[in-house]
Design a protein around this motif. Structure first.
Motif, short mmCIF file in Angstrom:
data_model
loop_
_atom_site.label_atom_id
_atom_site.label_comp_id
_atom_site.label_asym_id
_atom_site.label_seq_id
_atom_site.Cartn_x
_atom_site.Cartn_y
_atom_site.Cartn_z
N HIS A 142 -1.62 -10.21 11.70
CA HIS A 142 -1.33 -10.35 13.12
C HIS A 142 -2.43 -9.64 13.91
O HIS A 142 -2.83 -8.53 13.56
CB HIS A 142 0.02 -9.73 13.47
N LEU A 143 -2.88 -10.26 14.97
CA LEU A 143 -3.83 -9.62 15.87
C LEU A 143 -3.06 -8.87 16.94
O LEU A 143 -2.29 -9.46 17.69
CB LEU A 143 -4.75 -10.67 16.52
N VAL A 144 -3.26 -7.55 17.01
CA VAL A 144 -2.59 -6.71 17.98
C VAL A 144 -3.45 -6.60 19.23
O VAL A 144 -4.60 -6.15 19.17
CB VAL A 144 -2.32 -5.30 17.40
N LEU A 145 -2.88 -7.03 20.36
CA LEU A 145 -3.54 -6.90 21.66
C LEU A 145 -2.56 -6.23 22.62
O LEU A 145 -1.43 -6.70 22.78
CB LEU A 145 -3.95 -8.27 22.21
N ALA A 146 -2.99 -5.15 23.26
CA ALA A 146 -2.11 -4.38 24.14
C ALA A 146 -2.45 -4.65 25.60
O ALA A 146 -3.60 -4.49 26.03
CB ALA A 146 -2.23 -2.89 23.84
N ALA A 147 -1.45 -5.07 26.36
CA ALA A 147 -1.61 -5.29 27.79
C ALA A 147 -1.48 -3.97 28.54
O ALA A 147 -0.67 -3.11 28.17
CB ALA A 147 -0.56 -6.28 28.29
#
Length: 317
Positions: free
Chosen positions: A197-202
């Protein structure tokens, strides 16, 4: 119980005690008569993000434990009906399980694991289970808390990897997210705890809520990077997060509650020293879809694996 392509399928939602919340999954407790094509056909007909299939050792639909841990008698019902799994020597009931989205097989699915464990517990009683998944061995414990059952899965050994700048730029372009909208305190990484999973934080809740992406473009990138979902997150508090999971490779726009991604995210947070070595985290997912669910992630300082737990309930036919 309903029938899809002639197969008896149970329907459960995971990570919510409300049938209208959480993430629905199809559960086939005896898939011994199904080959891979038939499992995929059932999953496609059902249309949920994933469906789970239990098979007895040596049956036509047997995947084997592809991590090399399989052996005779490791899974399936002793009487061929799915009534009980083989024992692993510790009292745990043991099964082989496979997971299919409407488009393809996936190596591991947390919410379908929880749904299957709850279905088995309702039929056979709470206790310990061992699932042999394509990603490895996943122990699950089901306990009763008042009127509710709660399932806790323990992930395979996790891993956290860097993402190439060009691949990150492509992911953001597909999402139509400016890089400035990311939270610099939670840097992008690829996390694995059974699936990648690619973790991207807003940086804001508003950024997370505004999800309208290029389906084909993101799907192509995810296939190239072997990603199951994107784990999009916003940190509300040190141990509370809101998450969303685009899932175009599975043929659905968004997954309502994603146990595999939750486990990977827990590993990511520990790897980046963003939480203590021992911690309990709360993930809220599905709110923006109108299917709210809650996932509990437990980290232990003496165990690299990640535990994910939640409730669930049967969905009426």
């Amino acid at each position: 119980m309903s029938r899809h392509s002639g197969t008896e399928v149970l329907r459960y939602t995971a990570f919510s005690a409300d049938p209208e919340g959480g993430n629905p999954a199809g559960v086939v407790l005896d898939a011994s008569g199904l080959d891979e094509a038939a499992m995929l056909a059932v999953a496609a007909e059902l249309g949920y993000s994933e469906s789970a299939f239990l098979t007895r050792q040596g049956g036509p639909g047997e995947a084997g434990a592809r991590d090399g841990t399989g052996g005779p008698g490791e899974a399936g019902a002793r009487d061929g009906t799915g009534e009980a799994g083989a024992q692993d020597g510790t009292g745990a009931r043991e099964y082989t399980i496979r997971y299919f989205s409407p488009k393809a097989e996936v190596p591991f699915c947390g919410h379908a694991t929880v749904a299957t464990a709850l279905a088995l517990a309702e039929r056979d009683g709470p206790g310990d289970l061992v699932f042999r998944t394509p990603a490895g061995t996943v122990p699950v414990t089901v306990t009763r808390e008042g009127a509710e059952l709660r399932a806790t899965l323990t992930s395979v050994e996790p891993e956290v990897l860097d993402i190439a700048p060009a691949d990150l730029a492509e992911a953001l372009a597909a999402l139509d997210w400016p890089a400035a909208d990311l939270d610099p305190a939670l840097p992008p990484r690829i996390a694995f705890a059974g699936a990648r999973h690619l973790v991207l934080a807003a940086a804001t809740r508003e950024r997370l809520a505004d999800l309208s992406y290029d389906f084909a473009r993101l799907e192509a990138l995810m296939h190239r990077l072997d990603l199951t979902t994107l784990q999009l997150v916003w940190r509300q508090a040190p141990d509370v997060f809101h998450v969303r999971d685009p899932f175009p490779v599975g043929g659905v726009v968004e997954d309502p509650a994603t146990g595999a991604a939750a486990a990977a995210f827990g590993a990511y947070l520990r790897d980046r020293s963003l939480v203590p070595g021992t911690a309990v985290l709360t993930l809220h997912q599905g709110e923006d879809m109108g299917r709210p669910g809650t996932l509990t992630v437990e980290l232990r300082a003496d165990d690299a694996r990640v535990r994910v737990s939640g409730t669930g309930t049967r969905i009426g036919d």
